[in-house]
Design a protein around this motif. Structure first.
Motif, mmCIF file in Angstrom:
data_model
loop_
_atom_site.group_PDB
_atom_site.id
_atom_site.type_symbol
_atom_site.label_atom_id
_atom_site.label_comp_id
_atom_site.label_asym_id
_atom_site.label_seq_id
_atom_site.Cartn_x
_atom_site.Cartn_y
_atom_site.Cartn_z
ATOM 1 N N LEU A 75 -7.886 -13.344 1.907
ATOM 2 C CA LEU A 75 -8.559 -12.255 1.216
ATOM 3 C C LEU A 75 -7.617 -11.720 0.153
ATOM 4 N N GLU A 76 -8.180 -11.234 -0.931
ATOM 5 C CA GLU A 76 -7.392 -10.680 -2.025
ATOM 6 C C GLU A 76 -7.969 -9.343 -2.444
ATOM 7 N N ILE A 77 -7.107 -8.490 -2.953
ATOM 8 C CA ILE A 77 -7.542 -7.256 -3.599
ATOM 9 C C ILE A 77 -7.168 -7.373 -5.072
ATOM 10 N N THR A 78 -8.125 -7.167 -5.930
ATOM 11 C CA THR A 78 -7.917 -7.380 -7.358
ATOM 12 C C THR A 78 -7.198 -6.189 -7.983
ATOM 13 N N ALA A 79 -6.798 -6.369 -9.236
ATOM 14 C CA ALA A 79 -6.138 -5.294 -9.969
ATOM 15 C C ALA A 79 -7.051 -4.083 -10.126
ATOM 16 N N ARG A 80 -8.365 -4.286 -10.047
ATOM 17 C CA ARG A 80 -9.315 -3.187 -10.171
ATOM 18 C C ARG A 80 -9.731 -2.626 -8.815
ATOM 19 N N GLY A 81 -9.168 -3.155 -7.731
ATOM 20 C CA GLY A 81 -9.464 -2.609 -6.415
ATOM 21 C C GLY A 81 -10.710 -3.164 -5.769
ATOM 22 N N ASN A 82 -11.123 -4.362 -6.157
ATOM 23 C CA ASN A 82 -12.246 -5.014 -5.497
ATOM 24 C C ASN A 82 -11.726 -6.073 -4.521
ATOM 25 N N ARG A 269 0.158 -2.458 0.089
ATOM 26 C CA ARG A 269 -0.195 -3.575 -0.789
ATOM 27 C C ARG A 269 0.058 -4.873 -0.049
ATOM 28 N N PRO A 270 -0.923 -5.797 -0.048
ATOM 29 C CA PRO A 270 -0.615 -7.140 0.427
ATOM 30 C C PRO A 270 0.421 -7.756 -0.508
ATOM 31 N N GLU A 271 1.360 -8.493 0.026
ATOM 32 C CA GLU A 271 2.382 -9.098 -0.812
ATOM 33 C C GLU A 271 1.724 -10.011 -1.848
ATOM 34 N N PHE A 272 1.961 -9.718 -3.118
ATOM 35 C CA PHE A 272 1.384 -10.461 -4.248
ATOM 36 C C PHE A 272 -0.143 -10.376 -4.266
ATOM 37 N N GLY A 273 -0.717 -9.345 -3.622
ATOM 38 C CA GLY A 273 -2.150 -9.099 -3.689
ATOM 39 C C GLY A 273 -3.005 -9.948 -2.781
ATOM 40 N N GLN A 274 -2.392 -10.763 -1.935
ATOM 41 C CA GLN A 274 -3.161 -11.694 -1.097
ATOM 42 C C GLN A 274 -2.748 -11.537 0.363
ATOM 43 N N MET A 275 -3.707 -11.681 1.271
ATOM 44 C CA MET A 275 -3.416 -11.495 2.688
ATOM 45 C C MET A 275 -4.197 -12.490 3.530
ATOM 46 N N ARG A 276 -3.614 -12.852 4.648
ATOM 47 C CA ARG A 276 -4.271 -13.694 5.637
ATOM 48 C C ARG A 276 -5.059 -12.812 6.590
ATOM 49 N N ALA A 277 -6.216 -13.290 7.013
ATOM 50 C CA ALA A 277 -7.078 -12.496 7.894
ATOM 51 C C ALA A 277 -6.358 -12.100 9.173
ATOM 52 N N CYS A 278 -5.557 -13.006 9.731
ATOM 53 C CA CYS A 278 -4.871 -12.696 10.988
ATOM 54 C C CYS A 278 -3.868 -11.568 10.808
ATOM 55 N N ALA A 292 -5.431 6.191 12.333
ATOM 56 C CA ALA A 292 -6.183 5.948 11.100
ATOM 57 C C ALA A 292 -7.649 5.718 11.430
ATOM 58 N N THR A 293 -8.528 6.097 10.511
ATOM 59 C CA THR A 293 -9.964 5.998 10.770
ATOM 60 C C THR A 293 -10.706 5.093 9.793
ATOM 61 N N ALA A 294 -10.184 4.923 8.577
ATOM 62 C CA ALA A 294 -10.917 4.163 7.557
ATOM 63 C C ALA A 294 -9.948 3.642 6.521
ATOM 64 N N ILE A 295 -10.486 2.853 5.563
ATOM 65 C CA ILE A 295 -9.681 2.384 4.437
ATOM 66 C C ILE A 295 -10.415 2.684 3.142
ATOM 67 N N ARG A 296 -9.645 2.810 2.089
ATOM 68 C CA ARG A 296 -10.183 2.941 0.739
ATOM 69 C C ARG A 296 -9.504 1.889 -0.146
ATOM 70 N N LEU A 297 -10.282 0.985 -0.719
ATOM 71 C CA LEU A 297 -9.738 0.024 -1.669
ATOM 72 C C LEU A 297 -9.256 0.763 -2.918
ATOM 73 N N ALA A 298 -8.202 0.238 -3.548
ATOM 74 C CA ALA A 298 -7.616 0.954 -4.671
ATOM 75 C C ALA A 298 -7.187 -0.001 -5.773
ATOM 76 N N PRO A 299 -7.250 0.438 -7.043
ATOM 77 C CA PRO A 299 -6.698 -0.369 -8.135
ATOM 78 C C PRO A 299 -5.212 -0.615 -7.898
ATOM 79 N N GLY A 300 -4.723 -1.715 -8.441
ATOM 80 C CA GLY A 300 -3.330 -2.050 -8.235
ATOM 81 C C GLY A 300 -3.116 -2.972 -7.058
ATOM 82 N N ARG A 301 -4.182 -3.672 -6.620
ATOM 83 C CA ARG A 301 -4.109 -4.681 -5.571
ATOM 84 C C ARG A 301 -3.678 -4.107 -4.219
ATOM 85 N N GLY A 302 -4.209 -2.941 -3.869
ATOM 86 C CA GLY A 302 -3.845 -2.357 -2.590
ATOM 87 C C GLY A 302 -4.983 -1.558 -1.987
#
Length: 458
Positions: A75-82, A269-278, A292-302
């Motif tokens: 999985l990846e998080i983009t520079a725009r937080g998607n 931040r996932p290292e270099f914007g990419q993460m393994r599901a495990c 923690a209760t939830a997550i919020r995707l954010a610009p900047g790959r995190g």
């Protein structure tokens, strides 16, 4: 995928071996939404943005497990937080979508609308953009669903605050102003976009509708293509709008931050914007155990974990063990790396291995003045802006000093000489940099000729 470049594989109406509808596959350049995945070197890629960029921890964990079951687990998080899920096949996109529905993850139809990541809880926020997004989607539903809009049309609703979106460029940006007012601007970021309208929430939604109508006149129109004369005819008061560009520095994503409800959020931040599901599910379990209760995707790959009643130092420590960074200014923040060899069939080198070698051998490059783009082929999936780029090819590497992976390299490097080239590049900056001069400024001053000379010295 056995098709000519630039053509879509339209399998609408077909079914897979289990009788499930097959995906409609779109070409590169289109937005790879869940319903229209994009072929890549490691299978199909889908990009999605949950409503508000938010999910519960259980939902995020379920999504990670589904990515492992139906994709390659990356999985990846983009520079725009998607969020991007990789390695899917035509017959597994349907089951992934079904799992997303079963988890209760809402993914709105139409263009992604990016809103401030900590909307509603950012203590410095001017107005909450979430309600405005909901109203805009409701009132402009038909316009947003128009097939005549460009696939990559971008919309932003920026509530301001410490985690605003002023650095992101967009076709249409709606920005909170004092006294519950909003500003509509087009084609740019917080400093460069052109204001066209301002006023109450209803007034700016109406203005956005007018812009969407203009954009829908021609196929795949973007805000930069709008005729200024036509635009002024629709918005005769636009030149009279007085806006002071925001120069407010954005708070770094990584680390612990206190919110207005007294609770904390942890930016990772996932290292270099990419993460393994495990690794992701393991981190989610740790975060859940500490409140923690939830997550919020954010610009900047995190993304942010939200809801910590106290500072979550234990989760910060655990994040590092799972391949995530939680401290601002870490060298990996300045590297944009694609999936690379081993994960993508188009790749000519392992980007993460090279990234770690760069960090160890050339720390001078990581002063925050430039982005290093490691692209294992010439497609440049990981970064769409000019950068110090190392592109992979069958012959080795191409070095682009300030450009895209598809640009003609300023220097070509044989595969076996890449370590030498990294060391020589770092040495050249160290030897030639003036007092107070950044790495980026030094490379610009040396230019292609100076850098090529340094790389060829024995």
């Amino acid at each position: 995928m056995g098709t000519e470049a630039g053509k879509a594989i339209d399998r609408t109406g077909e079914t897979d071996l289990q009788g499930r509808p097959s995906a409609t596959i779109r070409p590169r350049g289109a937005c790879p939404a869940l319903a229209t995945p994009m072929p890549t070197g490691d299978g199909l890629l889908v990009r999605l943005r949950p409503a508000g960029g938010a999910m519960t921890l259980s939902q995020f964990s379920a999504l990670a497990r589904s990515a492992a079951d139906h994709g390659n687990g990356i999985l990846e998080i983009t520079a725009r937080g998607n969020l991007q899920i990789r390695g899917l096949r035509a017959e597994t996109v349907g089951p992934l979508a079904a799992n997303i529905d079963a988890a209760g993850i809402e993914v709105p139809d139409g263009p992604a609308i990016e809103i401030s990541p900590l909307h509603g809880i950012d203590p410095d926020e001017t107005s909450d953009p979430a309600a405005l997004e909901k109203t805009l989607r409701s009132k402009l539903r038909e316009l947003l669903a128009s097939p005549r809009l460009a696939p990559k049309l971008s919309l932003i609703i920026d509530g301001g605050g410490a985690f605003g979106l002023s650095a992101l460029s967009a076709d249409i940006r709606i920005v909170a102003q004092p006294d519950a007012q909003w500003l509509v601007a087009i084609n740019g970021d917080g400093e460069t976009a052109t204001p066209v309208a301002s006023g109450s929430a209803d007034a700016v939604i109406s203005a956005v509708g007018e812009i969407l109508i203009l954009l829908g006149v021609g196929q795949s129109r973007r805000a930069r293509d709008l005729d200024p004369t036509l635009l002024r005819a629709r918005f005769p008061a636009m030149d009279a709008i007085q806006v002071r560009p925001s120069h407010q520095a954005t708070t770094p994503l990584s680390g612990l931050h206190r919110m207005k409800d007294g609770k904390h959020v942890l930016g990772v931040r996932p290292e270099f914007g990419q993460m393994r599901a495990c690794n992701l599910t393991a981190l989610i379990d740790d975060a859940k155990a500490h409140g923690a209760t939830a997550i919020r995707l954010a610009p900047g790959r995190g993304f942010f974990f939200t809801g910590f009643p106290d500072a979550a130092s234990a989760v910060q420590i655990a994040a590092g063990k799972h391949g995530f960074t939680t401290q601002p200014g870490e060298s990996s923040e300045y590297i944009a790396a694609c999936a690379g060899a081993g994960a993508c069939g188009s790749a000519f080198y392992e980007t993460r291995i090279l990234a770690r070698r760069l960090i160890a051998a050339a720390p001078v490059l990581f002063d925050g003045s430039l982005t290093i783009h490691l692209s294992a082929c010439s497609k440049g999936c990981a970064h769409a802006r000019p950068a110090l780029t190392l592109t992979g090819s069958a012959d080795g590497f191409g070095l682009v000093l300030n450009g895209l992976a598809s640009d003609l390299p300023d220097e070509r490097i044989a595969g076996g000489r890449i370590d030498f080239a990294i060391e020589r590049l770092a040495r050249s900056i160290e030897d030639n940099r003036g007092a107070g001069e950044s790495a980026a400024a030094c490379l610009t001053r040396l230019g292609a000729t100076g850098v090529s000379k340094a790389l060829r010295q024995e």
